[in-house]
Design a protein around this motif. Structure first.
Motif, short mmCIF file in Angstrom:
data_model
loop_
_atom_site.label_atom_id
_atom_site.label_comp_id
_atom_site.label_asym_id
_atom_site.label_seq_id
_atom_site.Cartn_x
_atom_site.Cartn_y
_atom_site.Cartn_z
N GLY A 317 70.47 42.21 73.63
CA GLY A 317 69.77 43.83 73.86
C GLY A 317 69.04 43.51 74.93
N ASN A 318 68.36 42.54 75.67
CA ASN A 318 67.58 42.57 76.45
C ASN A 318 68.03 42.68 77.80
OD1 ASN A 318 64.98 41.01 75.47
ND2 ASN A 318 65.67 39.40 75.57
N PRO A 319 67.44 43.68 79.20
CA PRO A 319 67.78 44.02 80.32
C PRO A 319 69.25 42.66 80.50
CG PRO A 319 65.62 45.09 80.13
CD PRO A 319 66.13 43.40 78.68
N LYS A 320 70.34 42.69 81.19
CA LYS A 320 71.20 42.25 81.42
C LYS A 320 70.67 41.47 83.31
CE LYS A 320 74.95 44.68 82.69
NZ LYS A 320 75.66 44.08 84.20
N GLY A 321 71.79 40.85 83.84
CA GLY A 321 71.37 40.79 85.24
C GLY A 321 72.49 41.77 85.86
N PHE A 326 78.69 36.95 82.78
CA PHE A 326 79.07 37.32 81.70
C PHE A 326 78.36 38.78 81.10
CE2 PHE A 326 79.11 33.17 82.12
CZ PHE A 326 80.98 32.77 81.43
N ASN A 327 77.96 39.25 82.06
CA ASN A 327 77.05 41.08 81.38
C ASN A 327 76.18 40.52 80.49
OD1 ASN A 327 78.45 43.12 82.58
ND2 ASN A 327 80.51 42.97 81.80
N MET A 328 74.67 39.91 81.18
CA MET A 328 74.62 38.82 79.74
C MET A 328 72.48 39.01 80.97
SD MET A 328 76.58 36.23 77.41
CE MET A 328 77.41 36.50 76.50
N CYS A 329 71.74 38.10 80.34
CA CYS A 329 70.31 38.46 80.36
C CYS A 329 70.30 36.78 80.90
CB CYS A 329 69.10 38.04 79.69
SG CYS A 329 69.50 37.21 77.79
N ARG A 330 69.84 36.20 81.59
CA ARG A 330 69.44 34.68 82.00
C ARG A 330 69.33 33.82 80.59
NH1 ARG A 330 67.82 30.24 84.01
NH2 ARG A 330 68.73 29.87 86.22
N GLY A 331 69.17 33.99 79.64
CA GLY A 331 68.46 33.42 78.90
C GLY A 331 70.40 32.58 78.19
N CYS A 332 70.43 34.60 77.47
CA CYS A 332 71.85 34.11 77.29
C CYS A 332 73.23 33.75 77.94
CB CYS A 332 72.79 35.29 76.57
SG CYS A 332 71.24 35.95 75.23
N CYS A 333 73.37 33.99 79.29
CA CYS A 333 74.14 33.62 80.31
C CYS A 333 73.70 32.19 80.80
CB CYS A 333 73.91 34.27 81.47
SG CYS A 333 74.63 33.51 83.42
N LYS A 334 72.92 31.78 79.94
CA LYS A 334 72.46 29.93 80.98
C LYS A 334 73.40 29.12 79.94
CE LYS A 334 68.82 26.63 81.73
NZ LYS A 334 67.79 26.80 82.30
N LYS A 335 72.95 29.85 78.25
CA LYS A 335 74.16 29.00 76.96
C LYS A 335 75.50 29.16 77.12
CE LYS A 335 69.91 30.17 74.20
NZ LYS A 335 69.13 30.97 73.17
N ARG A 336 75.82 29.99 77.50
CA ARG A 336 76.86 30.22 77.03
C ARG A 336 77.76 29.35 78.53
NH1 ARG A 336 80.73 35.85 77.59
NH2 ARG A 336 83.23 34.66 78.17
N LYS A 339 77.95 26.07 77.82
CA LYS A 339 79.27 25.81 76.99
C LYS A 339 80.40 25.74 77.87
CE LYS A 339 80.17 27.29 71.93
NZ LYS A 339 80.32 28.74 71.05
N GLU A 340 80.20 26.32 78.31
CA GLU A 340 81.73 26.73 78.87
C GLU A 340 81.85 26.03 80.29
OE1 GLU A 340 83.00 30.76 79.34
OE2 GLU A 340 82.55 31.55 77.33
N THR A 341 81.02 25.19 80.89
CA THR A 341 81.13 24.42 81.65
C THR A 341 81.33 25.72 83.13
OG1 THR A 341 81.86 22.86 80.93
CG2 THR A 341 81.01 22.76 83.38
N ALA A 342 80.54 26.62 82.88
CA ALA A 342 81.22 27.63 83.68
C ALA A 342 80.08 27.97 85.01
CB ALA A 342 81.19 28.72 83.59
N ASP A 343 80.56 29.07 86.40
CA ASP A 343 79.41 29.68 87.07
C ASP A 343 78.54 31.19 87.11
OD1 ASP A 343 79.55 27.07 88.05
OD2 ASP A 343 80.51 26.99 90.30
N CYS A 344 77.24 31.03 87.24
CA CYS A 344 77.07 32.54 87.32
C CYS A 344 76.15 32.49 88.72
CB CYS A 344 76.27 33.43 85.95
SG CYS A 344 75.84 34.65 86.27
N PRO A 345 76.55 32.86 89.34
CA PRO A 345 76.10 32.99 90.78
C PRO A 345 75.29 33.81 90.82
CG PRO A 345 78.46 32.84 91.22
CD PRO A 345 78.38 33.41 89.99
N GLY A 346 75.41 35.49 89.98
CA GLY A 346 73.94 36.22 89.87
C GLY A 346 72.84 35.12 89.20
N HIS A 347 72.62 34.65 88.62
CA HIS A 347 71.90 34.33 87.22
C HIS A 347 71.48 32.47 88.30
CE1 HIS A 347 71.85 36.66 84.35
NE2 HIS A 347 71.08 37.18 85.05
N GLY A 348 72.20 32.46 89.36
CA GLY A 348 72.06 30.99 90.13
C GLY A 348 72.65 30.22 89.60
N LEU A 349 73.12 30.00 88.40
CA LEU A 349 73.67 29.38 87.76
C LEU A 349 75.03 28.22 87.86
CD1 LEU A 349 73.15 30.64 83.85
CD2 LEU A 349 70.63 29.41 86.17
N LEU A 350 74.90 26.88 88.14
CA LEU A 350 75.84 25.87 88.94
C LEU A 350 76.95 25.38 88.35
CD1 LEU A 350 74.91 26.62 92.24
CD2 LEU A 350 76.29 28.00 91.39
#
Length: 395
Positions: A317-321, A326-336, A339-350
């Motif tokens: 429910g926090n503001p998403k990136g 994944f349509n998540m905030c950075r904290g939730c996005c990082k966990k997912r 877990k899934e060994t995935a990238d999220c360029p929007g949050h700089g998670l590779l």
């Protein structure tokens, strides 16, 4: 000597204390505790402390336990558990009346000493609370701030308490913000009359300046007393004249609506901050912090309707990136992503990219570490051979 517990701890260590000054952030400092003890308080708490900072920062410990050299500040408690008698939603204009029935239920359910808190504006309230709930002691926060002689059962002149407090501060210094806040509480009703002095108290930068404002407030009140007509009664519905220490009764939601031109039947209750925030162009309705921001940026608006609307994280429910895959905030996005060994360029998670690079690097390492073998003759039958070249052995 064994550590005392329960009733024995309350009787021996806390000296059967009934009158307690509550823990208050930036308000229950040593100077205020000493003033309260002089006027009936039997037990005090330090301000609420940040446990992690207290552990790692010696300066923080030294500042907050400055009272070690003050034996008269005993008994003293640092943080604990106290029955308040209100829900977390009951604060500010929504504080309402504390539920002594719930406090009584807690008292009956446990075998340890219990202190109550809530609805304490005078000594009569303390005695009634103990009688109705059966608690061991009663603590006061806001009531104590407006009248430090509450536990003595009297209502002294405001300047008497203010001058005594300022004398203690001279001996046991504390941040100027603490002193200013205490005088705002003590002089609360008088500052509604002398608004200019209220502004001066808010702007003053030294302890000497605060003493001067306090002296001026005293003179104004004394002049008012000298010119007072016989039989004149307190104004604004106060039980005493404004220069006498007395409780501040917060107006309820209905009274606040009336004060601000609203109807009693308005749906929803506007809190204190909401009332301060409306009409962003009127600085008198803004908090002091927001007025400072307004000075730095005159074009800044505090109108809630103009604030940008943020899409919420699907998970918490926090503001998403805005660019999160994944349509998540950075904290939730990082966990997912982890877990899934995935990238999220929007949050700089590779995580995926780094994993693939790691595999490629490991593959290259195996290739480069394979030894070169110089054969001397043939190896029959495909069996391994140990060959020698230039005196070095290779397998």
């Amino acid at each position: 000597m064994p550590k005392l517990r329960g009733e024995a701890f309350w009787r021996e260590t806390l000296r059967s204390a009934h009158y307690v000054v509550a823990p208050m952030v930036d308000q229950s400092e040593l100077a205020w505790r000493l003033l309260s003890r002089r006027h009936g308080a039997q037990l005090c708490y330090t301000p609420m402390l940040h446990a992690q900072v207290f552990l790692r920062d010696p300066n923080y410990r030294r500042e907050n336990l400055y009272d070690e050299a003050c034996p008269e500040d005993r008994p003293l408690i640092v943080q604990l558990l106290t029955v308040h008698g209100r829900t977390k939603e009951q604060k500010g204009p929504l504080a309402g009346v504390a539920s002594w029935e719930h406090i009584q239920a807690v008292r009956k359910a446990v075998s340890i000493p219990v202190f109550a808190n809530g609805n304490i504006q005078c000594l009569r309230d303390v005695e009634e609370c103990i009688r109705k709930t059966g608690v061991h002691g009663v603590m006061s926060a806001e009531g104590n701030l407006h009248n430090p002689a509450l536990f003595e059962g009297r209502n002294p002149l405001v300047w008497e308490m203010a001058e005594e407090y300022l004398e203690i501060v001279q001996k046991y210094p504390c941040p100027l913000s603490y002193v200013r806040a205490h005088l705002f509480k003590l002089w609360h009703h008088t500052l509604q009359v002398y608004q200019q002095l209220r502004e001066e108290l808010a702007k003053v930068k030294t302890l000497e300046g605060i003493v001067d404002v306090n002296r001026e407030l005293k003179l104004r009140c004394q002049e008012e007393i000298a010119n007072q007509k016989e039989g004149e009664k307190p104004k604004e519905g106060l039980p005493f004249f404004h220069w006498i220490c007395q409780p501040y009764i917060r107006p309820g939601p209905k009274e606040r609506c009336k004060e601000n031109g609203g109807s009693e039947s308005e749906k929803g209750v506007r809190g204190k901050r909401a009332l301060e925030d409306e009409e962003d162009g009127n600085s008198e309705l803004l908090s002091k912090n927001k007025q400072k921001k307004k000075l730095r940026n005159p074009n800044k608006s505090f109108d809630p309707s103009l604030k940008p609307k943020y899409a919420k994280c699907d998970q918490c429910g926090n503001p998403k990136g805005n660019k999160c895959v994944f349509n998540m905030c950075r904290g939730c996005c990082k966990k997912r992503a982890f877990k899934e060994t995935a990238d999220c360029p929007g949050h700089g998670l590779l995580f995926k990219t780094k994993y693939e690079k790691s595999l490629l690097w490991q593959s290259n390492q195996r290739v480069t570490q394979t030894p070169e073998v110089t054969r001397r003759g043939d190896v029959a039958g495909g069996e391994p051979a140990v060959l020698q070249e230039a005196g070095d052995a290779a397998v």
